[in-house]
Scaffold this active site. Structure first.
Site, PDB file in Angstrom:
ATOM      1  N   ASP A  20       0.846  -1.191   0.000  1.00  0.00           N
ATOM      2  CA  ASP A  20       0.000   0.000   0.000  1.00  0.00           C
ATOM      3  C   ASP A  20       0.886   1.248   0.000  1.00  0.00           C
ATOM      4  O   ASP A  20       1.533   1.543   0.998  1.00  0.00           O
ATOM      5  CB  ASP A  20      -0.881  -0.047   1.261  1.00  0.00           C
ATOM      6  CG  ASP A  20      -1.743   1.195   1.417  1.00  0.00           C
ATOM      7  OD1 ASP A  20      -1.925   1.925   0.417  1.00  0.00           O
ATOM      8  OD2 ASP A  20      -2.240   1.411   2.540  1.00  0.00           O
ATOM      9  N   ASN A  22      -0.159   4.559  -0.704  1.00  0.00           N
ATOM     10  CA  ASN A  22      -0.755   5.825  -0.259  1.00  0.00           C
ATOM     11  C   ASN A  22      -1.425   5.700   1.111  1.00  0.00           C
ATOM     12  O   ASN A  22      -2.152   6.590   1.531  1.00  0.00           O
ATOM     13  CB  ASN A  22      -1.746   6.360  -1.308  1.00  0.00           C
ATOM     14  CG  ASN A  22      -2.969   5.464  -1.430  1.00  0.00           C
ATOM     15  OD1 ASN A  22      -2.956   4.329  -0.951  1.00  0.00           O
ATOM     16  ND2 ASN A  22      -4.016   5.960  -2.054  1.00  0.00           N
ATOM     17  N   ASP A  24      -3.892   3.927   2.531  1.00  0.00           N
ATOM     18  CA  ASP A  24      -5.336   3.868   2.784  1.00  0.00           C
ATOM     19  C   ASP A  24      -5.727   2.442   3.177  1.00  0.00           C
ATOM     20  O   ASP A  24      -6.902   2.111   3.265  1.00  0.00           O
ATOM     21  CB  ASP A  24      -6.145   4.339   1.560  1.00  0.00           C
ATOM     22  CG  ASP A  24      -5.943   3.427   0.362  1.00  0.00           C
ATOM     23  OD1 ASP A  24      -5.073   2.527   0.421  1.00  0.00           O
ATOM     24  OD2 ASP A  24      -6.655   3.607  -0.650  1.00  0.00           O
ATOM     25  N   ASP A  28      -1.772  -1.239  -3.837  1.00  0.00           N
ATOM     26  CA  ASP A  28      -2.035  -0.475  -5.054  1.00  0.00           C
ATOM     27  C   ASP A  28      -0.890  -0.595  -6.051  1.00  0.00           C
ATOM     28  O   ASP A  28       0.147  -1.196  -5.765  1.00  0.00           O
ATOM     29  CB  ASP A  28      -2.321   0.995  -4.696  1.00  0.00           C
ATOM     30  CG  ASP A  28      -1.342   1.513  -3.666  1.00  0.00           C
ATOM     31  OD1 ASP A  28      -0.131   1.309  -3.856  1.00  0.00           O
ATOM     32  OD2 ASP A  28      -1.782   2.097  -2.639  1.00  0.00           O
ATOM     33  N   ASP A  97      -5.008 -10.042 -15.365  1.00  0.00           N
ATOM     34  CA  ASP A  97      -6.137 -10.954 -15.399  1.00  0.00           C
ATOM     35  C   ASP A  97      -7.104 -10.490 -16.478  1.00  0.00           C
ATOM     36  O   ASP A  97      -7.263  -9.286 -16.700  1.00  0.00           O
ATOM     37  CB  ASP A  97      -6.861 -10.943 -14.046  1.00  0.00           C
ATOM     38  CG  ASP A  97      -6.752 -12.273 -13.333  1.00  0.00           C
ATOM     39  OD1 ASP A  97      -7.529 -13.175 -13.672  1.00  0.00           O
ATOM     40  OD2 ASP A  97      -5.890 -12.393 -12.441  1.00  0.00           O
ATOM     41  N   ASP A 205      -9.388 -15.804 -16.982  1.00  0.00           N
ATOM     42  CA  ASP A 205     -10.143 -16.303 -15.833  1.00  0.00           C
ATOM     43  C   ASP A 205     -11.282 -17.251 -16.226  1.00  0.00           C
ATOM     44  O   ASP A 205     -11.992 -16.993 -17.206  1.00  0.00           O
ATOM     45  CB  ASP A 205     -10.744 -15.071 -15.130  1.00  0.00           C
ATOM     46  CG  ASP A 205     -11.443 -15.401 -13.830  1.00  0.00           C
ATOM     47  OD1 ASP A 205     -10.750 -15.802 -12.892  1.00  0.00           O
ATOM     48  OD2 ASP A 205     -12.678 -15.240 -13.760  1.00  0.00           O
ATOM     49  N   GLU A 254      -7.089 -20.306 -17.230  1.00  0.00           N
ATOM     50  CA  GLU A 254      -7.566 -21.026 -16.053  1.00  0.00           C
ATOM     51  C   GLU A 254      -8.748 -21.903 -16.462  1.00  0.00           C
ATOM     52  O   GLU A 254      -9.760 -21.395 -16.935  1.00  0.00           O
ATOM     53  CB  GLU A 254      -8.022 -20.049 -14.963  1.00  0.00           C
ATOM     54  CG  GLU A 254      -8.390 -20.784 -13.683  1.00  0.00           C
ATOM     55  CD  GLU A 254      -9.391 -20.056 -12.797  1.00  0.00           C
ATOM     56  OE1 GLU A 254      -9.366 -20.266 -11.578  1.00  0.00           O
ATOM     57  OE2 GLU A 254     -10.224 -19.287 -13.326  1.00  0.00           O
ATOM     58  N   HIS A 332      -4.456 -17.351  -5.506  1.00  0.00           N
ATOM     59  CA  HIS A 332      -5.303 -16.642  -4.546  1.00  0.00           C
ATOM     60  C   HIS A 332      -6.601 -17.383  -4.228  1.00  0.00           C
ATOM     61  O   HIS A 332      -7.446 -16.849  -3.529  1.00  0.00           O
ATOM     62  CB  HIS A 332      -5.627 -15.257  -5.110  1.00  0.00           C
ATOM     63  CG  HIS A 332      -6.383 -15.359  -6.410  1.00  0.00           C
ATOM     64  ND1 HIS A 332      -5.798 -15.804  -7.571  1.00  0.00           N
ATOM     65  CD2 HIS A 332      -7.674 -15.122  -6.718  1.00  0.00           C
ATOM     66  CE1 HIS A 332      -6.692 -15.817  -8.527  1.00  0.00           C
ATOM     67  NE2 HIS A 332      -7.854 -15.411  -8.049  1.00  0.00           N
ATOM     68  N   ASP A 333      -6.785 -18.567  -4.780  1.00  0.00           N
ATOM     69  CA  ASP A 333      -8.002 -19.343  -4.522  1.00  0.00           C
ATOM     70  C   ASP A 333      -7.744 -20.591  -3.682  1.00  0.00           C
ATOM     71  O   ASP A 333      -8.683 -21.331  -3.387  1.00  0.00           O
ATOM     72  CB  ASP A 333      -8.650 -19.789  -5.849  1.00  0.00           C
ATOM     73  CG  ASP A 333      -9.150 -18.613  -6.670  1.00  0.00           C
ATOM     74  OD1 ASP A 333      -9.525 -17.582  -6.086  1.00  0.00           O
ATOM     75  OD2 ASP A 333      -9.171 -18.735  -7.913  1.00  0.00           O
TER      76      ASP A 333
HETATM   77  C1  GLC Z   1     -11.469 -17.463 -10.896  1.00  0.00           C
HETATM   78  C2  GLC Z   1     -10.674 -16.576  -9.966  1.00  0.00           C
HETATM   79  C3  GLC Z   1     -11.444 -16.392  -8.699  1.00  0.00           C
HETATM   80  C4  GLC Z   1     -12.746 -15.705  -9.033  1.00  0.00           C
HETATM   81  C5  GLC Z   1     -13.510 -16.474 -10.105  1.00  0.00           C
HETATM   82  C6  GLC Z   1     -14.598 -15.618 -10.685  1.00  0.00           C
HETATM   83  O1  GLC Z   1     -11.615 -18.743 -10.399  1.00  0.00           O
HETATM   84  O2  GLC Z   1      -9.396 -17.095  -9.760  1.00  0.00           O
HETATM   85  O3  GLC Z   1     -10.723 -15.682  -7.736  1.00  0.00           O
HETATM   86  O4  GLC Z   1     -13.539 -15.588  -7.894  1.00  0.00           O
HETATM   87  O5  GLC Z   1     -12.714 -16.884 -11.168  1.00  0.00           O
HETATM   88  O6  GLC Z   1     -14.068 -14.611 -11.487  1.00  0.00           O
HETATM   89 CA    CA Z   2      -3.514   2.172  -1.263  1.00  0.00          CA
END
Ligand code: GLC
Ligand code: CA
Length: 560
Positions: A20, A22, A24, A28, A97, A205, A254, A332-333
């Protein structure tokens, strides 16, 4: 001919949680720019940035309100251009993405689609997927009982048109109608815009959900009606032919649950779709089928090492000489890898290094997830309110309805929810882990005083140093192109393989377990030298040797 993306080393930045600038409380683009040198130092040359687009953030930016605008949380288009410039000046690439399956319900297309009085209603209505209600005993019902990926019903009623719209993720993420050529045209314009701006590729995605079963048969949960239907390949090929391939982009698709039969169609060298595929087959080899309280991916069981090895080996063989593989532990999933397949308590450091050895000498283009390189662990949140992910709240209710206690449900969330791997990057032991000077959007893991970048930068034997060593080796020996041989696949504890690089062969021996192991060496070690070890060892001369819990060694010899 070799393509640039084949030798790349990718790092995934979850923008919201990275840095981060700035203050908040939200990560970013400027924060990321300030850390490019750090990424270069680890040995990364491609940055994958999670969605940076304007969004109401129902799903942290996967719900896009304006494809042409950068989210105010993250900065401006100028900041994004600056990111491209800073990266390109260092010979690094940036991929973003690309979310094709849905938009936000606040996207102007949907605003027009749902409102019969909107001047462009007719044109945009068909950008989405609608169905009239079903009536039972005079009561309005959803058209089918389909359940979306976040555990909620996949249809929401729109009073203005007296219809339901389909959303296989949250209700704020209506699914786009890929059968509509006008919608596809609009989406292609979006893609062209970002290509023109200079992005080097996309992580595309949720690609295998683009086509739906338009007969809308009932079913529960009904996944087969919106997953991997053959026609989605046509849409991807259209994008590939017109946009992805002519621009020499890196395209990572993906497609959760993709089969090996489909592999070459997606990411074969003559495929018109992607360059490489994310399929997650190796990501859940530890689910407990008997758990009915927190079922499916939420049911934590023991890691099946044999299945893990089989998965890596088979995908390697599927693509050998015919296509390209991506290798990764998680994103991240999924949960943090050291908590998921390692041991984040007693053997935290050693198991994190073992996991690095187990993965990063395997050929393919690697993707490191932010924080993995310092062994960040799953979150330690005590309260439901500490979590942020939309999926968490629907599933918590489901677990409770199944009869799970509050504590059992909370443990499942800490272990398996997507938030478990989304807490802020731990840069230092300063307040808020050096991520921000104010309270961040999601709590910091309380272990940041011991697990942080600054501390590991000062030690030659840290997890971070292991990552640097292995990624440097990867680049030097061109291991993305290595030949791979796995040994003793059916052994429930060892994870052993030979990776043949440009100049040397590397024998990786891992005890993928919290129990000691008498390791049978698959090759005669006389001709090898120790290259790396995560515990102190002398020169191994015997035919077998006692390996400590999570011990990993790499031996090297000249190529024969
Ligand atoms: C993909 C992303 C996930 C998102 C989903 C809907 O699986 O990795 O984080 O919630 O698609 O876009
Ligand atoms: Ca920020």
């Amino acid at each position: 001919m070799e393509k640039w993306w084949q030798s790349a080393i990718i790092y995934q930045v979850y923008l919201r949680s990275f840095k981060d600038a700035n203050n908040d409380g939200i990560g970013d683009i400027k924060g990321l720019i300030g850390k490019i040198d750090y990424l270069e130092e680890i040995g990364v040359d491609t940055i994958w940035v999670s969605p940076h687009y304007d969004s109401p953030m129902d799903d942290n930016g996967y719900d896009i309100r304006d494809f042409y605008k950068v989210s105010e949380d993250y900065g401006t288009l100028e900041d994004f251009k600056e990111l491209l410039k800073e990266a390109h000046e260092r010979d690094m690439k940036v991929i973003t993405d690309l979310v094709l399956n849905h938009t936000s319900d606040e996207h102007p297309w949907f605003e027009a689609a749902k409102d019969p009085n909107h001047p462009e209603h007719e044109y945009y209505h068909d950008f989405y997927i609608w169905h009239e209600p079903k009536y039972e005993d005079g009561k309005r019902k959803r058209p089918t009982r389909w359940i979306g990926w976040f555990g909620n019903p996949a249809w929401t009623y729109n009073e203005a048109t007296d219809e339901y719209y389909l959303h296989i993720f949250s209700r704020k993420m209506p699914d786009l109608n890929w059968r509509n050529p006008e919608m596809r045209k609009a989406m292609k314009k979006v893609i062209q815009f970002w290509i023109d701006l200079g992005v080097d590729g996309f992580r595309v995605d949720a690609t295998n959900h683009l086509e739906k079963n338009w007969d809308f048969p009932d079913g529960y949960p009904g996944y087969e009606n919106f997953s991997s239907l053959p026609k989605h390949h046509e849409y991807l090929q259209e994008l590939g032919r017109e946009l992805f391939h002519p621009n020499d982009l890196m395209i990572i698709g993906e497609a959760g649950g993709a089969t090996r039969e489909e592999a070459l169609q997606y990411a074969g060298f003559d495929s018109e779709e992607f360059n490489m595929l994310i399929h997650f087959e190796h990501c859940w080899v530890d689910t407990d089928e008997t758990n009915t309280l927190t079922p499916g991916k939420w049911a934590k069981g023991t890691v099946d090492i044999t299945r893990l090895k089989e998965s890596f080996y088979r995908w390697y063989k599927v693509f050998k000489d015919k296509g390209w593989n991506a290798i990764y532990w998680h994103n991240h999933d999924q949960p943090r890898i050291v908590s998921h397949y390692g041991d984040d308590e007693t053997h935290w450091e050693r198991s994190a290094k073992m996991l690095a050895c187990a993965l990063y000498l395997i050929p393919g283009t690697p993707i490191v997830y932010y924080g993995e390189e310092i062994g960040m662990t799953n979150v330690d949140y005590e309260n439901l309110e500490d979590f942020r992910d939309v999926e968490v709240f629907t599933e918590y209710e489901n677990f409770r309805r199944n009869g799970a206690s509050h504590e059992t449900a909370m443990q499942a969330l800490r272990d398996r929810s997507r938030d478990s791997a989304r807490s802020p990057m731990q840069w230092s032991d300063a307040p808020y882990a050096g991520f921000s000077e104010v309270k961040p959007w999601i709590p910091i893991n309380s272990n940041y005083e011991t697990i942080n970048v600054e501390r590991q930068q000062q030690s030659k034997s840290s997890i971070l140093s292991t990552y640097k060593t292995l990624l440097a080796l990867r680049a030097k020996e061109n291991l993305n192109f290595a030949d791979l041989t796995f040994y003793d696949i059916s052994h429930p504890q060892s994870f052993n393989y030979l990776s043949t690089g440009e100049h040397h062969e590397y024998l990786v021996l891992c005890n993928f377990s919290e129990k000691p192991l008498t390791m049978e060496f698959p090759l005669d070690l006389q001709t090898f030298d120790v290259y790396y070890s995560n515990v102190d060892i002398g020169k191994a001369e015997r035919k077998s040797e006692e390996f400590a819990p999570y011990e990993a060694r790499i031996y090297k010899r000249k190529r024969q």
